[in-house]
Structures are given as structure tokens and as C-alpha cells.
Design an enzyme around this catalytic site. Structure first.
Site, mmCIF file in Angstrom:
data_model
loop_
_atom_site.group_PDB
_atom_site.id
_atom_site.type_symbol
_atom_site.label_atom_id
_atom_site.label_comp_id
_atom_site.label_asym_id
_atom_site.label_seq_id
_atom_site.Cartn_x
_atom_site.Cartn_y
_atom_site.Cartn_z
ATOM 1 N N LYS A 1 0.901 -1.387 -0.059
ATOM 2 C CA LYS A 1 0.006 0.203 -0.027
ATOM 3 C C LYS A 1 0.759 1.246 -0.074
ATOM 4 O O LYS A 1 2.008 1.167 0.388
ATOM 5 C CB LYS A 1 -0.924 0.031 1.356
ATOM 6 C CG LYS A 1 -1.922 0.749 1.160
ATOM 7 C CD LYS A 1 -3.315 0.085 0.556
ATOM 8 C CE LYS A 1 -4.568 0.873 0.559
ATOM 9 N NZ LYS A 1 -5.498 0.624 0.088
ATOM 10 N N GLY B 1 -19.367 7.620 -1.087
ATOM 11 C CA GLY B 1 -18.363 8.291 -2.088
ATOM 12 C C GLY B 1 -18.625 7.102 -3.199
ATOM 13 O O GLY B 1 -19.758 6.627 -3.589
ATOM 14 N N HIS B 2 -17.305 6.781 -3.787
ATOM 15 C CA HIS B 2 -17.260 6.040 -5.106
ATOM 16 C C HIS B 2 -17.985 4.509 -4.912
ATOM 17 O O HIS B 2 -18.664 4.315 -5.816
ATOM 18 C CB HIS B 2 -15.864 5.942 -5.564
ATOM 19 C CG HIS B 2 -15.283 7.098 -6.020
ATOM 20 N ND1 HIS B 2 -14.553 7.675 -5.325
ATOM 21 C CD2 HIS B 2 -15.363 7.733 -7.110
ATOM 22 C CE1 HIS B 2 -14.171 8.934 -5.860
ATOM 23 N NE2 HIS B 2 -14.433 8.818 -7.177
ATOM 24 N N VAL B 3 -17.560 4.085 -3.686
ATOM 25 C CA VAL B 3 -18.132 2.831 -3.335
ATOM 26 C C VAL B 3 -19.466 2.792 -2.845
ATOM 27 O O VAL B 3 -20.520 1.889 -3.285
ATOM 28 C CB VAL B 3 -17.133 1.875 -2.428
ATOM 29 C CG1 VAL B 3 -17.770 0.547 -2.643
ATOM 30 C CG2 VAL B 3 -15.688 1.738 -3.053
ATOM 31 N N GLY C 1 -21.207 6.545 4.225
ATOM 32 C CA GLY C 1 -20.175 7.030 3.242
ATOM 33 C C GLY C 1 -20.896 6.691 1.928
ATOM 34 O O GLY C 1 -20.963 5.748 1.487
HETATM 35 P P1 NAD Z 1 -14.452 8.052 -1.095
HETATM 36 O O1 NAD Z 1 -13.477 8.894 -0.535
HETATM 37 O O2 NAD Z 1 -15.166 8.097 -2.519
HETATM 38 O O3 NAD Z 1 -15.759 7.991 -0.269
HETATM 39 C C1 NAD Z 1 -15.547 7.890 1.192
HETATM 40 C C2 NAD Z 1 -17.050 8.770 1.468
HETATM 41 O O4 NAD Z 1 -17.016 8.909 2.933
HETATM 42 C C3 NAD Z 1 -17.104 10.366 1.028
HETATM 43 O O5 NAD Z 1 -18.114 10.573 0.508
HETATM 44 C C4 NAD Z 1 -16.993 11.034 2.446
HETATM 45 O O6 NAD Z 1 -17.680 12.180 2.478
HETATM 46 C C5 NAD Z 1 -17.500 9.936 3.429
HETATM 47 N N1 NAD Z 1 -16.867 10.294 4.705
HETATM 48 C C6 NAD Z 1 -15.806 10.673 5.342
HETATM 49 N N2 NAD Z 1 -15.996 10.833 6.689
HETATM 50 C C7 NAD Z 1 -17.377 10.287 6.852
HETATM 51 C C8 NAD Z 1 -17.663 10.201 8.491
HETATM 52 N N3 NAD Z 1 -17.229 10.510 9.291
HETATM 53 N N4 NAD Z 1 -19.038 9.948 8.168
HETATM 54 C C9 NAD Z 1 -19.698 9.452 7.220
HETATM 55 N N5 NAD Z 1 -19.269 9.603 5.878
HETATM 56 C C10 NAD Z 1 -17.935 9.970 5.944
HETATM 57 O O7 NAD Z 1 -13.762 6.704 -1.170
HETATM 58 P P2 NAD Z 1 -14.105 5.321 -1.447
HETATM 59 O O8 NAD Z 1 -13.391 5.143 -2.836
HETATM 60 O O9 NAD Z 1 -15.704 5.050 -1.648
HETATM 61 O O10 NAD Z 1 -13.839 4.103 -0.409
HETATM 62 C C11 NAD Z 1 -14.498 4.024 0.650
HETATM 63 C C12 NAD Z 1 -14.136 2.968 1.657
HETATM 64 O O11 NAD Z 1 -13.843 1.663 1.060
HETATM 65 C C13 NAD Z 1 -12.362 3.352 1.896
HETATM 66 O O12 NAD Z 1 -12.258 2.998 3.376
HETATM 67 C C14 NAD Z 1 -11.687 2.490 1.153
HETATM 68 O O13 NAD Z 1 -10.300 2.197 1.517
HETATM 69 C C15 NAD Z 1 -12.152 1.329 0.876
HETATM 70 N N6 NAD Z 1 -12.129 0.547 -0.332
HETATM 71 C C16 NAD Z 1 -12.459 1.331 -1.593
HETATM 72 C C17 NAD Z 1 -12.182 0.561 -2.752
HETATM 73 C C18 NAD Z 1 -12.428 1.140 -3.972
HETATM 74 O O14 NAD Z 1 -12.398 0.560 -5.090
HETATM 75 N N7 NAD Z 1 -12.532 2.377 -4.173
HETATM 76 C C19 NAD Z 1 -11.792 -1.046 -2.551
HETATM 77 C C20 NAD Z 1 -11.406 -1.423 -1.392
HETATM 78 C C21 NAD Z 1 -11.759 -0.768 -0.196
#
Ligand code: NAD
Length: 348
Positions: free
Chosen positions: A82, A181-183, A179
Site C-alpha cells: 500500500k 463516495g465512489h463505493v 459514506g
Molecule cells: P471515497 O473517498 O470516494 O468515499 C468516502 C466517503 O465517505 C465520502 O463521501 C466521504 O464524504 C465520506 N465520509 C468521510 N468521513 C465520513 C464520516 N465521518 N461519516 C460519514 N461519511 C464520511 O472513498 P471510496 O473509494 O468510496 O472508498 C470507501 C472505503 O472503501 C475506504 O475505506 C476505502 O479504503 C475502501 N475501499 C475502497 C475501494 C475502491 O475500490 N474504491 C476498494 C477497497 C476498499
């Protein structure tokens, strides 16, 4: 531009921890290789405004170890690593910084493959890829891994629901997505389509309004998550949300989400189990993104991604069946399944 790589002492059981600095490009990053026993280390790059270096090292080492387990469990022929870039992604990130990061990855000679994580987009990865062929998740190739992560979490969640709630029919189930976000947003779309009653929380008001309007979701405040009456909790923001205190307060009977390192410490898994909550280990269920990335590394077609996604849902089924039969925590069963893959290779 001057790039300096400094080897730091890695924690016991880790292979390498490197500090990469390019002051002219504003880059200060840590790259951690936990294990290359099953193949080159692979795992995303996160950009975050850490309070200090110790916090960044804590994060990158935990995340790298998680990638070893995730990649092994998903059967990807990859080890775990990582990277974290220290800084505020909205304020500090520049194309020059990402190119410098790409140079740092390149200097590791293919022992580490990088991709997107929190704070890093496919466009950012494209800048890194100008300096290295070991940057993946690029537009026009495997692309954004997030939809694949969401699909994997959704498939595992339905398997988990069958075991924990007696049915994989999500109609009317109260599911809280933390959350959007993307996922999280992609997962929320799938849950809404499956008839779940969505409760959502985020610190981004626009994302909440959109989920209210588009999906009919109910919004809860970020600090009210553990006051909600829910069936399933899907943490999709940051790690460490399940502590001794929050695990005691959680009303859900199933936890399945994308966030890495959801448990503040390993003891929380026992608290959840004692309260009758089935916790699906994050590294097992959120492997969809790295499966997508691995397809680009190995040059495999789309059909391979789908076959691997189906396989992780199958692993969850196997893990829960074994846990029920043995009385062990699903998290321990999963760890043992991975150790059984790693041990013979380590010995060799
Ligand atoms: P992202 O940054 O797109 O989304 C994260 C979301 O969480 C954002 O909308 C943010 O505003 C929100 N957030 C932050 N703090 C918060 C809080 N205190 N309460 C509620 N919401 C809050 O990230 P992502 O790519 O969607 O990833 C989300 C999680 O999944 C992360 O932990 C990441 O490590 C994990 N993950 C992502 C992937 C991937 O393919 N993107 C793969 C494996 C694991």
C-alpha cells in the site's frame, strides 16, 4: 526534480517500508510492502492529511497487511502493499506530485503495483503512469475499481444476509450505508434496486441530498449511526468505526461494507459475535476493486473479473459455514484460510 527513497525499519513480519520524498513536487509518501510471498505486492495509493508521520505509518502498514490477506483470499497471485501520500488531496495534489509518486513506484522495480484509493482518482493515476508501468486502474484499461468493489460487497452482503438473517431477500431490510463516495453510492444504488430500506450518512451534504432524491433514502447524522434501528450496517467511509463502544451499541445483525480496517482492534470481532452480530471481514468482501486492478496487471479479460467476484461470494459462504460448524469467529476462520495459503509458500 530530486526523488529520495529512504528505507525505514518495517514492523516485524513486514518486508519493506520506504519513505519517498520529492520536495520540489511537494511529494512525501510512504510505500509499504507487507508480503511478496504470493507475487508482487499490489494495493492502492491513499492521499490523506495525517496528523503526523506516526499516524501515516500506522495506516500504511495496517493497510498493506490487509492487502496481503485480501489478495490471497481473492486468489489473485499477488502479494500485499500500500502507499500513502501525506497531504490534503483537495489542496495539495498536483500532476507533478503524482508523477513523482510514479517515479518512486518505478524505483521499486515492479515489487509494488499501485492503483487508486481514497483521495486518488483515475486521472491522478494517469499522471503517475507517465513515470511507471506499475500504475494501474487507468481509464481506458480496467478503469475505476470502485464499481467492482461495490458489486463484490453487494454479492457478499446477500450471502451474509442468508446466513445472519435467514434470507438473502433484501426487500424491506433496513440497511445503513456510511459514506456515499465512489463505493458507498454504487452499493446504495444496488441495495435500493434490491428493495432495501436505505439509511445513509455522509459528511458531504450534496451526496446525502442526491441519495434522498434519487433513492428515497433516509438521512442520519454522522454521529447518530449507532442510534439507528437497522438490520445491516455497511461501513463505506473510513476505518476504525467499530470500537468496543460502538460495537456494543450497534443494532444490526450483519456488518458488510467496503471500508478497510473497520474494526478498531481485533477484540471488537469477539464483542460483535457475543452480541449475535455477523461481521464479514472487510478484506474478504471488498476485494472487487483489486480484482479489477489484477485483471489489468495480469492482462485478463472481463470474464475473469466476474469469475473472481463470484468466487469471493463463495468464499464468504464457505467461511460462514465453517464458522457456524466450528463456533469460531468468521474473521478467525478467514485468517486461517489465508494463513493456510501463505505458510507453505513462506516455508518454500
Ligand atoms: P471515497 O473517498 O470516494 O468515499 C468516502 C466517503 O465517505 C465520502 O463521501 C466521504 O464524504 C465520506 N465520509 C468521510 N468521513 C465520513 C464520516 N465521518 N461519516 C460519514 N461519511 C464520511 O472513498 P471510496 O473509494 O468510496 O472508498 C470507501 C472505503 O472503501 C475506504 O475505506 C476505502 O479504503 C475502501 N475501499 C475502497 C475501494 C475502491 O475500490 N474504491 C476498494 C477497497 C476498499
Amino acid at each position: 526534480m530530486t526523488l529520495t527513497l529512504t528505507d525505514l525499519t518495517p514492523p516485524p513480519g513486514y518486508e519493506r517500508l520506504v519513505l519517498a520524498e520529492a520536495p520540489q513536487a511537494g511529494l512525501r509518501a510512504l510505500i509499504c510492502l507487507h508480503s511478496t510471498v504470493l507475487g508482487p505486492a499490489a494495493g492502492g495509493c491513499r492521499m490523506w492529511d495525517y496528523a503526523d508521520d506516526a499516524a501515516a505509518i500506522h495506516d500504511v502498514t495496517r493497510l498493506a497487511r490487509g492487502m496481503t490477506y485480501k489478495n490471497a483470499m481473492a486468489g489473485l497471485g499477488l502479494g500485499g502493499g500500500k502507499a500513502v501520500i501525506i497531504g490534503d488531496a483537495r489542496r495539495d495534489k498536483t500532476p507533478a506530485m503524482m508523477r513523482a509518486f510514479g517515479e518512486a513506484v518505478d524505483a521499486l522495480g515492479g515489487t509494488y503495483w499501485t492503483a487508486e484509493d481514497v483521495g486518488i482518482s483515475p486521472e491522478d493515476m494517469a499522471h503517475a503512469a507517465q513515470a511507471t508501468r506499475f500504475a494501474v486502474g487507468l481509464s481506458g484499461a480496467s478503469g475505476d475499481p470502485s464499481p467492482w468493489t461495490a458489486e463484490g460487497v453487494f454479492r457478499c452482503l446477500t450471502v451474509g444476509a442468508r446466513h445472519a438473517l435467514g434470507s438473502d431477500d433484501l426487500t424491506g431490510r433496513r440497511v445503513l450505508v456510511q459514506g456515499l463516495g465512489h463505493v458507498g453510492r454504487s452499493l446504495a444504488d444496488k441495495l435500493a434496486a434490491a428493495g432495501a430500506q436505505l439509511i445513509v450518512t455522509d459528511i458531504n451534504q450534496a451526496a446525502l441530498r442526491d441519495a434522498q432524491d434519487q433513492l428515497g433514502a433516509t438521512v442520519c447524522a454522522p454521529d447518530a449511526v449507532f442510534d439507528q434501528q437497522i438490520d445491516i450496517f455497511a461501513p463505506c467511509a473510513l476505518g476504525g468505526v467499530l470500537t468496543e463502544t460502538t460495537a456494543q451499541a450497534l443494532t444490526a445483525r450483519l456488518v458488510c461494507g467496503a471500508a478497510n480496517n473497520q474494526l478498531a482492534d481485533d477484540g471488537v470481532a469477539g464483542i460483535l459475535a457475543a452480541r449475535g452480530v455477523t461481521y464479514l471481514p472487510d478484506y474478504v468482501v471488498n476485494a472487487g476493486g483489486i480484482i479489477s486492478v489484477a485483471s489489468e496487471i495480469h492482462g485478463h479479460p472481463d470474464a475473469w473479473r466476474l469469475e473472481r467476484l463470484t468466487a469471493i461470494a463463495g468464499r464468504v459462504d464457505e467461511m460462514l459455514t465453517r464458522a457456524t460448524a466450528s463456533g469460531d469467529l468468521p474473521a478467525r476462520v478467514a485468517d486461517r484460510m489465508v494463513e493456510a495459503m501463505l505458510s507453505p509458500r513462506r516455508a518454500a
